[in-house]
Design a protein around this motif. Sequence first.
Motif, mmCIF file in Angstrom:
data_model
loop_
_atom_site.group_PDB
_atom_site.id
_atom_site.type_symbol
_atom_site.label_atom_id
_atom_site.label_comp_id
_atom_site.label_asym_id
_atom_site.label_seq_id
_atom_site.Cartn_x
_atom_site.Cartn_y
_atom_site.Cartn_z
ATOM 1 N N ASP A 56 48.255 51.136 26.590
ATOM 2 C CA ASP A 56 48.636 52.137 27.583
ATOM 3 C C ASP A 56 49.873 52.941 27.186
ATOM 4 N N GLY A 57 50.385 52.700 25.974
ATOM 5 C CA GLY A 57 51.470 53.551 25.490
ATOM 6 C C GLY A 57 52.778 52.867 25.172
ATOM 7 N N ALA A 58 52.899 51.561 25.410
ATOM 8 C CA ALA A 58 54.127 50.855 25.043
ATOM 9 C C ALA A 58 54.279 50.837 23.526
ATOM 10 N N THR A 59 55.512 50.763 23.064
ATOM 11 C CA THR A 59 55.788 50.735 21.628
ATOM 12 C C THR A 59 55.477 49.361 21.057
ATOM 13 N N LEU A 60 54.710 49.334 19.980
ATOM 14 C CA LEU A 60 54.390 48.076 19.289
ATOM 15 C C LEU A 60 55.617 47.646 18.497
ATOM 16 N N VAL A 61 56.030 46.405 18.700
ATOM 17 C CA VAL A 61 57.239 45.870 18.062
ATOM 18 C C VAL A 61 56.880 44.642 17.241
ATOM 19 N N GLN A 62 57.436 44.576 16.020
ATOM 20 C CA GLN A 62 57.217 43.406 15.169
ATOM 21 C C GLN A 62 58.508 42.706 14.778
ATOM 22 N N ASN A 63 59.656 43.378 14.947
ATOM 23 C CA ASN A 63 60.929 42.769 14.567
ATOM 24 C C ASN A 63 62.065 43.477 15.313
ATOM 25 N N ALA A 64 63.288 42.975 15.113
ATOM 26 C CA ALA A 64 64.441 43.548 15.812
ATOM 27 C C ALA A 64 64.709 44.986 15.393
ATOM 28 N N ALA A 65 64.431 45.307 14.132
ATOM 29 C CA ALA A 65 64.650 46.680 13.661
ATOM 30 C C ALA A 65 63.801 47.672 14.446
ATOM 31 N N ASP A 66 62.564 47.270 14.764
ATOM 32 C CA ASP A 66 61.703 48.146 15.568
ATOM 33 C C ASP A 66 62.318 48.412 16.936
ATOM 34 N N VAL A 67 62.900 47.362 17.539
ATOM 35 C CA VAL A 67 63.520 47.510 18.864
ATOM 36 C C VAL A 67 64.711 48.453 18.790
ATOM 37 N N LEU A 68 65.598 48.211 17.838
ATOM 38 C CA LEU A 68 66.817 49.007 17.750
ATOM 39 C C LEU A 68 66.523 50.454 17.372
ATOM 40 N N GLU A 69 65.463 50.666 16.612
ATOM 41 C CA GLU A 69 65.070 52.035 16.266
ATOM 42 C C GLU A 69 64.711 52.829 17.514
ATOM 43 N N GLN A 70 64.113 52.158 18.508
ATOM 44 C CA GLN A 70 63.749 52.826 19.751
ATOM 45 C C GLN A 70 64.946 53.085 20.658
ATOM 46 N N LEU A 71 65.940 52.212 20.602
ATOM 47 C CA LEU A 71 66.999 52.245 21.606
ATOM 48 C C LEU A 71 68.299 52.872 21.124
ATOM 49 N N ARG A 72 68.589 52.773 19.824
ATOM 50 C CA ARG A 72 69.868 53.288 19.348
ATOM 51 C C ARG A 72 69.810 54.792 19.156
ATOM 52 N N PRO A 73 70.768 55.516 19.760
ATOM 53 C CA PRO A 73 70.807 56.964 19.547
ATOM 54 C C PRO A 73 71.360 57.290 18.169
ATOM 55 N N ILE A 74 71.267 58.560 17.802
ATOM 56 C CA ILE A 74 71.824 58.981 16.518
ATOM 57 C C ILE A 74 73.322 58.719 16.492
ATOM 58 N N ASP A 75 73.988 58.988 17.614
ATOM 59 C CA ASP A 75 75.421 58.721 17.744
ATOM 60 C C ASP A 75 75.584 57.425 18.525
ATOM 61 N N ALA A 76 76.073 56.357 17.883
ATOM 62 C CA ALA A 76 76.174 55.049 18.528
ATOM 63 C C ALA A 76 77.094 55.060 19.731
ATOM 64 N N ARG A 77 78.000 56.054 19.818
ATOM 65 C CA ARG A 77 78.913 56.110 20.969
ATOM 66 C C ARG A 77 78.171 56.409 22.268
ATOM 67 N N ALA A 78 76.931 56.882 22.151
ATOM 68 C CA ALA A 78 76.134 57.201 23.344
ATOM 69 C C ALA A 78 75.148 56.094 23.680
ATOM 70 N N ALA A 79 75.343 54.898 23.101
ATOM 71 C CA ALA A 79 74.384 53.809 23.301
ATOM 72 C C ALA A 79 74.227 53.452 24.761
ATOM 73 N N VAL A 80 75.323 53.428 25.500
ATOM 74 C CA VAL A 80 75.256 53.207 26.946
ATOM 75 C C VAL A 80 75.887 54.412 27.621
ATOM 76 N N ARG A 81 75.121 55.123 28.406
ATOM 77 C CA ARG A 81 75.596 56.341 29.024
ATOM 78 C C ARG A 81 76.215 56.051 30.379
ATOM 79 N N ALA A 82 77.011 56.970 30.832
ATOM 80 C CA ALA A 82 77.543 56.880 32.187
ATOM 81 C C ALA A 82 76.411 57.152 33.165
ATOM 82 N N PRO A 83 76.525 56.678 34.404
ATOM 83 C CA PRO A 83 75.470 56.938 35.378
ATOM 84 C C PRO A 83 75.164 58.422 35.492
#
Length: 362
Positions: free
Chosen positions: A266-293
């Motif tokens: 149904d469209g979820a990202t297929l993950v096989q390792n931690a690198a796959d997870v971080l590739e989806q979640l980490r922005p280009i600029d790591a300072r924006a990893a957690v945004r303000a509300p």
Amino acid sequence: MTGPVDDVAARLRLIRTPSIGPVSYRQLLARFGSAAAALDALPDLARRGGGRLPQPPSPAAIERERQLVEKLGARLLFLGDADYPPLLAEIDNAPAVLTVRGDLSLTTRVPVALVGARNASAAACRFARGIALELATEGASVISGLARGIDTAAHEGAGTATIAVIAGGIDVAYPPENAALQERIAGTALLIAEMPPGTEPRARHFPHRNRIIAGLALGTLVVEAAPRSGSLITARLAGEQGREVMAVPGHPSDPRAQGCNTLIRDGATLVQNAADVLEQLRPIDARAAVRAPAPGWGAPPPEDASDAERERIGSLLGPVAVGVDELVRQAGCAPAVVQMVLLEMELAGRLERHAGGRVSLS
């Protein structure tokens, strides 16, 4: 906790009043300006909604809760406090108050929810433990629900970089065999509960816990899940909140893999390792990893409604959940008026709120 002592007690008393949920709590503060003023207005609002408001807890009961929280080495964290988890604050039904023990800075790392089957296979538990360790090593925090199976493996693998969200009170261990793990997480990582201390977890509490797990995280990873499992509820909530949904594929003949395989279909990202997870979640600029509300659009403070408007809006409601925006369109009333009528009905025990801004008759 921020604010004067009396205001803190009034806010907690408002939150602990039956029929008041996270959405109605915020609307009451927006309408009346303070928790004390909202408490004074509750009986009249419930009467307008066609019912009678259950009695708010006494000030003495609230003081006992606060003293117990302090005795347990925990603290109360209110929505709007400076250190309230920023991603959780973004969701429309963010908890008005949390009881927390441990290191809140874990919520500002790259937060990943990792959930799955309670009766998980040995291979899946090994995988969850390993990927949680990799994520923690790479600077992420791993969030789960302290259940048997995948949740336990995730917490064990992440070590001091884990966040456990429990369905009962902060002092209640469930399942009992995880009591030592729960205490270790509270002492070295972060333990979070929405229910008051002493609350035994019930079936109705777990979906509420799941929305917190999804809301704390940039993305949710599912490792083994049967159809219609709680893990899939967490994944659905993550999707509704606009967060990433990821899944580990499994063998088609294993029923415990059906949920994950369906998510991927149904469209979820297929993950096989931690690198796959971080590739989806980490922005280009790591300072924006957690945004303000995100400021977004907020509903205007509720306004008083006429009897005709109450009747018109009430006639559009039924046992099937409908979006508030659809009610506004069909009723032809101002959004603030619709919000007030729904608030009155909720306080009277006649309305139930659902995910995605939908409501139905109780």
